[in-house]
Design a protein around this motif. Sequence first.
Motif, PDB file in Angstrom:
ATOM      1  N   UNK A  20      12.895   2.090   6.797  1.00  0.00           N
ATOM      2  CA  UNK A  20      13.586   2.963   5.853  1.00  0.00           C
ATOM      3  C   UNK A  20      13.473   2.414   4.437  1.00  0.00           C
ATOM      4  N   UNK A  21      13.606   1.084   4.331  1.00  0.00           N
ATOM      5  CA  UNK A  21      13.498   0.465   3.021  1.00  0.00           C
ATOM      6  C   UNK A  21      12.108   0.669   2.440  1.00  0.00           C
ATOM      7  N   UNK A  22      11.065   0.497   3.296  1.00  0.00           N
ATOM      8  CA  UNK A  22       9.699   0.686   2.838  1.00  0.00           C
ATOM      9  C   UNK A  22       9.471   2.097   2.334  1.00  0.00           C
ATOM     10  N   UNK A  23      10.007   3.085   3.076  1.00  0.00           N
ATOM     11  CA  UNK A  23       9.840   4.481   2.663  1.00  0.00           C
ATOM     12  C   UNK A  23      10.506   4.709   1.310  1.00  0.00           C
ATOM     13  N   UNK A  24      11.676   4.101   1.113  1.00  0.00           N
ATOM     14  CA  UNK A  24      12.387   4.260  -0.151  1.00  0.00           C
ATOM     15  C   UNK A  24      11.585   3.666  -1.293  1.00  0.00           C
ATOM     16  N   UNK A  25      11.029   2.463  -1.054  1.00  0.00           N
ATOM     17  CA  UNK A  25      10.213   1.825  -2.081  1.00  0.00           C
ATOM     18  C   UNK A  25       9.021   2.686  -2.448  1.00  0.00           C
ATOM     19  N   UNK A  26       8.353   3.228  -1.403  1.00  0.00           N
ATOM     20  CA  UNK A  26       7.181   4.064  -1.651  1.00  0.00           C
ATOM     21  C   UNK A  26       7.559   5.304  -2.420  1.00  0.00           C
ATOM     22  N   UNK A  27       8.703   5.869  -2.067  1.00  0.00           N
ATOM     23  CA  UNK A  27       9.114   7.110  -2.708  1.00  0.00           C
ATOM     24  C   UNK A  27       9.521   6.904  -4.155  1.00  0.00           C
ATOM     25  N   UNK A  28      10.013   5.667  -4.472  1.00  0.00           N
ATOM     26  CA  UNK A  28      10.506   5.442  -5.831  1.00  0.00           C
ATOM     27  C   UNK A  28       9.433   4.897  -6.757  1.00  0.00           C
ATOM     28  N   UNK A  29       8.195   4.850  -6.290  1.00  0.00           N
ATOM     29  CA  UNK A  29       7.131   4.297  -7.122  1.00  0.00           C
ATOM     30  C   UNK A  29       5.961   5.254  -7.259  1.00  0.00           C
ATOM     31  N   UNK A  30       6.217   6.481  -7.769  1.00  0.00           N
ATOM     32  CA  UNK A  30       5.102   7.409  -7.946  1.00  0.00           C
ATOM     33  C   UNK A  30       4.097   6.840  -8.933  1.00  0.00           C
ATOM     34  N   UNK A  31       2.829   7.069  -8.671  1.00  0.00           N
ATOM     35  CA  UNK A  31       1.792   6.528  -9.537  1.00  0.00           C
ATOM     36  C   UNK A  31       1.339   5.138  -9.139  1.00  0.00           C
ATOM     37  N   UNK A  32       2.047   4.522  -8.188  1.00  0.00           N
ATOM     38  CA  UNK A  32       1.668   3.207  -7.710  1.00  0.00           C
ATOM     39  C   UNK A  32       0.800   3.329  -6.457  1.00  0.00           C
ATOM     40  N   UNK A  33       0.145   2.215  -6.125  1.00  0.00           N
ATOM     41  CA  UNK A  33      -0.645   2.191  -4.899  1.00  0.00           C
ATOM     42  C   UNK A  33       0.272   2.071  -3.691  1.00  0.00           C
ATOM     43  N   UNK A  40       1.307   5.327  10.761  1.00  0.00           N
ATOM     44  CA  UNK A  40       1.487   6.495   9.913  1.00  0.00           C
ATOM     45  C   UNK A  40       2.483   6.297   8.785  1.00  0.00           C
ATOM     46  N   UNK A  41       3.230   5.198   8.784  1.00  0.00           N
ATOM     47  CA  UNK A  41       4.204   4.936   7.727  1.00  0.00           C
ATOM     48  C   UNK A  41       3.490   4.584   6.425  1.00  0.00           C
ATOM     49  N   UNK A  42       4.137   4.937   5.312  1.00  0.00           N
ATOM     50  CA  UNK A  42       3.609   4.629   3.991  1.00  0.00           C
ATOM     51  C   UNK A  42       4.488   3.565   3.344  1.00  0.00           C
ATOM     52  N   UNK A  43       3.882   2.456   2.925  1.00  0.00           N
ATOM     53  CA  UNK A  43       4.619   1.346   2.318  1.00  0.00           C
ATOM     54  C   UNK A  43       3.962   0.978   1.003  1.00  0.00           C
ATOM     55  N   UNK A  44       4.701   0.286   0.117  1.00  0.00           N
ATOM     56  CA  UNK A  44       4.099  -0.120  -1.158  1.00  0.00           C
ATOM     57  C   UNK A  44       2.969  -1.118  -0.958  1.00  0.00           C
ATOM     58  N   UNK A  92      -6.673   5.210 -10.445  1.00  0.00           N
ATOM     59  CA  UNK A  92      -6.030   4.870 -11.710  1.00  0.00           C
ATOM     60  C   UNK A  92      -4.603   5.393 -11.770  1.00  0.00           C
ATOM     61  N   UNK A  93      -4.368   6.585 -11.232  1.00  0.00           N
ATOM     62  CA  UNK A  93      -3.046   7.204 -11.297  1.00  0.00           C
ATOM     63  C   UNK A  93      -2.223   6.943 -10.052  1.00  0.00           C
ATOM     64  N   UNK A  94      -2.632   5.986  -9.234  1.00  0.00           N
ATOM     65  CA  UNK A  94      -1.913   5.706  -7.999  1.00  0.00           C
ATOM     66  C   UNK A  94      -2.469   6.518  -6.842  1.00  0.00           C
ATOM     67  N   UNK A  95      -2.058   6.182  -5.646  1.00  0.00           N
ATOM     68  CA  UNK A  95      -2.515   6.915  -4.474  1.00  0.00           C
ATOM     69  C   UNK A  95      -2.317   6.099  -3.216  1.00  0.00           C
ATOM     70  N   UNK A  96      -2.815   6.614  -2.104  1.00  0.00           N
ATOM     71  CA  UNK A  96      -2.629   5.968  -0.813  1.00  0.00           C
ATOM     72  C   UNK A  96      -3.935   5.400  -0.284  1.00  0.00           C
ATOM     73  N   UNK A  97      -3.838   4.288   0.410  1.00  0.00           N
ATOM     74  CA  UNK A  97      -4.985   3.602   0.996  1.00  0.00           C
ATOM     75  C   UNK A  97      -4.641   3.298   2.446  1.00  0.00           C
TER      76      UNK A  97
END
Length: 965
Positions: A20-33, A40-44, A92-97
């Motif tokens: 849950x913490x990872x999802x929050x971090x990812x959600x609060x960092x638009x434009x970041x990698x 399937x989870x997305x983390x910073x 350059x503008x962030x995204x997912x890897x």
Amino acid sequence: MQTDTQTSPTASGQAPQDNQRDETLAATAPGQLRVIKRNGKVVPYTDDKIAIAITKAFLAVEGGTAAASSRIHEKVAQLSEQVTATFQRRLVSGGTIHIEEIQDQVELALMRNGEHKVARSYVLYREEQSRKRAEKAKTTDTAAPAQGGGVQVTMEDGSTAPLDMARLEGLVIAACDGLADVKPDKIIGETVRNLYDGVSIRDVNTSMVMTARTLIEQEPNYSLVTARLLMDNLRAEALQFLGVAERADQAEMEALYKDALKAYVFRGIELELLDPELGRFDLDKLGAAMKGERDMQFTYLGLQTLYDRYFLHSNDVRFELPQCFFMRVAMGLAVREDDREARAIEFYDLLSSFDYMSSTPTLFNAGTLRPQLSSCYLTTVPDDLFGIYGAIQDNAMLSKFAGGLGNDWTPVRALGAYIKGTNGKSQGVVPFLKVVNDTAVAVNQGGKRKGAVCAYLETWHMDIEEFVELRKNTGDDRRRTHDMNTANWIPDLFMKRVIEEQEWTLFSPNNVPDLHDLYGEAFEKKYLEYEAMTRDGRLKLFKRIPAVNLWRKMLSMLFETGHPWFTFKDPCNLRSPQQHVGVVHSSNLCTEITLNTNKDEIAVCNLGSINMPRHILPEGGLDLVKLEKNVRTAVRMLDNVIDINYYSVPQARNSNLKHRPVGLGIMGFQDALYMQKIAYTSPEAVEFADRSMEAVSYFAINASSELAAERGSYATFEGSLWSQGILPIDSLEILARERGDEKYLNVDRSQTLDWNKLRDVVRTQGMRNSNVMAIAPTATIANITGVSQSIEPTYQNLYVKSNLSGEFTVVNPFLVNDLKARGLWDNVMVNDLKYYDGSVQPIDRIPQDLKEIYRTAFEVEPRWLVEAASRRQKWIDQAQSLNLYIAQANGKKLDITYKMAWLLGLKTTYYLRAIGATTSEKSTINDGRLNSVSAAPVAETASFEQAADVPQACSIDDPDCEACQ
């Protein structure tokens, strides 16, 4: 050693609160990698995990001695920084890897830095970890195969249910249906292994897509599989929003599409996104004509691009499905037809089959409340303050609705010229161009893509020397334009002076106002008169320089900054069908449009492209019957755009309705060569360029003439070259006569079709359109249709493509199939292609015949590009976006290439893609490291003639222009 470089050592058993913490971090960092983990989870993204993984790899090989510790620490820091910099440069503008992409990049970095033993250890460890996951999955699958290991899935409404393995398996099997060398079990097994208890239904679908996506580099057909799995998400999103169904698989969509179209149209009208007129079509008839199975032909890149940037949406919910999208465009283009349902179905069939694709503005806006469907706008800027800022306002309005802009700035007086109204002196063109640049940035085409403009200036303008430096990264930033494009509008007389090493005189246009509207012999005569006036004192403001010096500066700036482009005034005008009613003062944003402009007319062009690979016969050669049929429909669609189009400025409406120009082009030229086993660097390729464009030209001119018989000729037809029976191929004689010396024009004149018959038809029947053909870049619509863009050679056979939709692995399917046929396609070959940046030339085990066919863009000598372009240009009434790729670039090569472009009758050129000698080949040097390549431009102190000694990369930030298409 930790193989999951972006997860903790206990990632698979991570506590729910950590997720849950990872999802929050990812959600609060638009434009970041961000990183997509295997579950399937997305983390910073954090590079410390990469450093840990690399450190463990080094320790496994070198141990933890004090002697090794210092070296390891330095190497780890260097490699971690390289890996992170790679992803920051791509996104350059962030995204997912995906996690696998990071590990691939770590492996590649180790190899490129000569750490082969460490890289081998890292690869072996990854394989061992993969084997362990597979063993664990087998145990899980044996325990409860039907329930997906007992995994509970969180549904959209928050309820939970067991994972529906039957549906998951059904989706994957259906996605793989009919495709060779793809394995459903591989996707199913890896997807289930990545799931965890409580996973959301959306993450289940994402896991399927990401699993398939990682396999694309091994087998191109996985791109189609990935797209089909992505379709499941798209269907669910749209169908739920429209209230048609909760979810549906591809088989169910065959029956649902009819209802979906109806619900989609009325919901779009309700949301004020679609023209209410669409609701008055016979939607049952149109729905019955839709072909749901065509959803299966998308590549992953193509479908994701449509989803991200083209499909209509409300509050970020995409409710437009692919076949509804094509039908919406078709209905929008048929709205004024007499039998509009029949025409809409005809247009839909052409678009949805990928045989032809309309340009991006048409796809964006057809059928909407503001149907701005045109691609290009060309303007002439007058020499007064009110007119200058009026032109900049026009730029903003045209850009707002997705138009690409070309501005002719030649009439504006030069620096130091007298201003009668203030009794002062002019600041010249450059300060105004800074405002134009910032306007293009500010008005970003409705948020859909970057605003884009190109400024043109004639080579005799006194500000030309400063103009060519506009894109430099040094100097006074107030006199730099870092975002807009620039182009030289070059008269033939200048080229003659360069070749003959004579002097060249620069003027301010307020002192020589008629030069702007003159070309050919008339321009040369008047120019010589003005030069005489400078010598007897009648004309005070001028500058005389050796023509060769200015030419070298133009080439130097082109090499260093990518600008200004080289475009040629005289062939554009002397071969223009419309020279009886005006002058071509510039081209457009992408250098393929050559239309008249003046203070009352903003030239407009409407674009679309024939997909060449879809018109190649199984035995090779063009399917002329199919091509003629599709060109006829395409020209009709383009002509309809003119009447339906939304015009944001009156000068554009005035020009477009009077002359009715369109620009039919081609794309997938390289793919068409692959299908026929023809190397780009061969006389056969040049001949195919000639014959294929001859056929398109013949059919397009005939189609416009047929429309004239049905609807009437365009208003200014009388007096045009068309009315005199002078077709594009014939206008070459005018150019040859005006250049005055055979050595200045060297163009093949061969032809194979019955052009005399067509001349008679055009003379008697007329033409519906003043101009009919232009070859645009097609960057985005080529992505949608899954072919190579425009007339370009393949950039690389395996690479990662970055655009506004993210990153996509692109692998050449033709190469893969040929290597499979010879038993050469395996994981080692994949790694070799990665290592050699998609080139097959250094790979010894690839046969020479395949090496010739699969040369990449920088491995094709530019003379082949120019020769093929010359063969096409003779048939085209406008121009073509021609990128030139030059490896081991230096002053001599550029000098020869651009002189050859002029001598072979080209009207325009586009981007220069140049790399210096140090980047053209990778070799291992004594310390075991690969040559590094700098992306920096040539240093200010470097001699242009010696520029090949400076590490060079293409200086264009975005090599795929998406402004036109």
